[in-house]
Design an enzyme around this catalytic site. Structure first.
Site, PDB file in Angstrom:
ATOM      1  NE  ARG A  70       2.149  -5.574  -3.765  1.00  0.00           N
ATOM      2  CZ  ARG A  70       0.863  -5.869  -3.881  1.00  0.00           C
ATOM      3  NH1 ARG A  70       0.190  -5.472  -4.939  1.00  0.00           N
ATOM      4  NH2 ARG A  70       0.255  -6.551  -2.926  1.00  0.00           N
ATOM      5  CD  GLU A 107      -9.373  -7.884  -2.787  1.00  0.00           C
ATOM      6  OE1 GLU A 107      -8.284  -7.487  -3.208  1.00  0.00           O
ATOM      7  OE2 GLU A 107     -10.307  -8.240  -3.534  1.00  0.00           O
TER       8      GLU A 107
HETATM    9  O1  LIG Z   1      -6.914  -1.738   0.396  1.00  0.00           O
HETATM   10  P1  LIG Z   1      -6.512  -2.984   1.092  1.00  0.00           P
HETATM   11  O2  LIG Z   1      -7.598  -4.032   1.114  1.00  0.00           O
HETATM   12  O3  LIG Z   1      -5.977  -2.709   2.459  1.00  0.00           O
HETATM   13  O4  LIG Z   1      -5.333  -3.672   0.245  1.00  0.00           O
HETATM   14  C1  LIG Z   1      -4.307  -2.916  -0.344  1.00  0.00           C
HETATM   15  C2  LIG Z   1      -2.963  -3.315   0.178  1.00  0.00           C
HETATM   16  O5  LIG Z   1      -2.693  -4.696  -0.103  1.00  0.00           O
HETATM   17  C3  LIG Z   1      -1.447  -4.804  -0.786  1.00  0.00           C
HETATM   18  O6  LIG Z   1      -0.383  -4.930   0.098  1.00  0.00           O
HETATM   19  P2  LIG Z   1       0.012  -6.259   0.881  1.00  0.00           P
HETATM   20  O7  LIG Z   1      -0.460  -6.133   2.294  1.00  0.00           O
HETATM   21  O8  LIG Z   1      -0.435  -7.455   0.111  1.00  0.00           O
HETATM   22  O9  LIG Z   1       1.570  -6.172   0.971  1.00  0.00           O
HETATM   23  P3  LIG Z   1       2.758  -6.274  -0.085  1.00  0.00           P
HETATM   24  O10 LIG Z   1       2.833  -4.919  -0.734  1.00  0.00           O
HETATM   25  O11 LIG Z   1       3.893  -6.556   0.806  1.00  0.00           O
HETATM   26  O12 LIG Z   1       2.461  -7.355  -1.078  1.00  0.00           O
HETATM   27  C4  LIG Z   1      -1.327  -3.485  -1.533  1.00  0.00           C
HETATM   28  O13 LIG Z   1       0.008  -3.210  -1.912  1.00  0.00           O
HETATM   29  C5  LIG Z   1      -1.888  -2.516  -0.541  1.00  0.00           C
HETATM   30  O14 LIG Z   1      -0.904  -2.083   0.414  1.00  0.00           O
HETATM   31  N1  LIG Z   2      -6.637  -7.597  -5.700  1.00  0.00           N
HETATM   32  C1  LIG Z   2      -5.433  -7.154  -5.333  1.00  0.00           C
HETATM   33  N2  LIG Z   2      -4.407  -7.147  -6.199  1.00  0.00           N
HETATM   34  C2  LIG Z   2      -3.169  -6.679  -5.813  1.00  0.00           C
HETATM   35  N3  LIG Z   2      -2.905  -6.236  -4.590  1.00  0.00           N
HETATM   36  C3  LIG Z   2      -3.911  -6.225  -3.700  1.00  0.00           C
HETATM   37  N4  LIG Z   2      -3.952  -5.814  -2.421  1.00  0.00           N
HETATM   38  C4  LIG Z   2      -5.206  -6.027  -1.970  1.00  0.00           C
HETATM   39  N5  LIG Z   2      -5.985  -6.546  -2.907  1.00  0.00           N
HETATM   40  C5  LIG Z   2      -5.200  -6.682  -4.016  1.00  0.00           C
END
Ligand SMILES: O=P(O)(O)OC[C@H]1O[C@H](OP(=O)(O)OP(=O)(O)O)[C@H](O)[C@@H]1O
Ligand SMILES: Nc1ncnc2[nH]cnc12
Length: 183
Positions: A70, A107
């Site tokens: 994202r 998370e």
């Molecule tokens: O602070 P954190 O606990 O590390 O979580 C945050 C990360 O999680 C999500 O990405 P995700 O890994 O789900 O990938 P995506 O963007 O491909 O959905 C979000 O876009 C952040 O990169």
């Molecule tokens: N709660 C949340 N919502 C969207 N993106 C996330 N990436 C990690 N935690 C998330």
């Protein structure tokens, strides 16, 4: 300039996604609204270029690093508006050439990030951009990759922060988040 309260009303919460117990905050409604998306980007670019921020006014931003996936929706637009390079941090196994790697926990799981070695030159000033900071694991790993290549993280920039997870405490440079979401 973005009306932050209006942008906040556009966010959608999806309970129990992608796992039970996670309240997933979805930024895509903002991207579906061209006026809201434009004001979001303008706000972030203004933040990075405003002379009221001593750090920004004194150091040129060479590279915007965006996190898979994202962060890729925001980082390249911001980079083009600043006249900076865009460099992706990708999930492991997606980038060709020699890469540096960092493993992290987020998370809702564990993962590994990679960056191409040629992406950042020693001494370059970098801003790390993502849609959201939760535990901070992803952003911390991205910062480690920048540091491994000799780059200097000026700031971590997010649209959304989940303050109750205290992710910003993981990071070794200033953090800016536009929207602080409640738990
Ligand atoms: O602070 P954190 O606990 O590390 O979580 C945050 C990360 O999680 C999500 O990405 P995700 O890994 O789900 O990938 P995506 O963007 O491909 O959905 C979000 O876009 C952040 O990169
Ligand atoms: N709660 C949340 N919502 C969207 N993106 C996330 N990436 C990690 N935690 C998330």
């Amino acid at each position: 300039m973005a009306d932050i309260e209006h942008l906040k009303t556009l966010l959608r919460v999806h309970p129990d996604f992608p796992k039970k117990g996670i309240n997933f905050l979805d930024i895509f409604p903002i991207l579906r609204d061209p006026v809201a998306f434009e004001s979001l980007i303008t706000h972030l670019v203004y933040h990075l270029t405003s002379q009221t921020i001593p750090r920004s006014s004194s150091k040129k931003i060479d590279v915007i690093v965006g996190l898979d996936a994202r962060g890729f929706l925001l980082g390249p637009i911001i980079a083009m508006r600043l006249g900076a390079a865009f460099v992706p941090v990708r999930k492991q196994g997606k980038l060709p050439g020699t890469c540096v790697t960092a493993t992290y926990e987020k998370e809702y799981g564990a993962d590994s990030f990679e960056m191409q070695e040629e992406g950042i030159k020693p001494g370059q000033n970098v801003v790390v951009v993502d849609d959201l900071i939760a535990t901070g694991g992803s952003a911390k790993a991205a910062g480690q990759l920048v540091n491994k290549l000799g780059g200097n993280v000026l700031e971590y920039l997010f649209v959304i922060e989940l303050p109750f997870l205290k992710g910003t405490q993981q990071l070794d440079a200033p953090v800016y988040s536009m929207i602080q979401a409640d738990d």
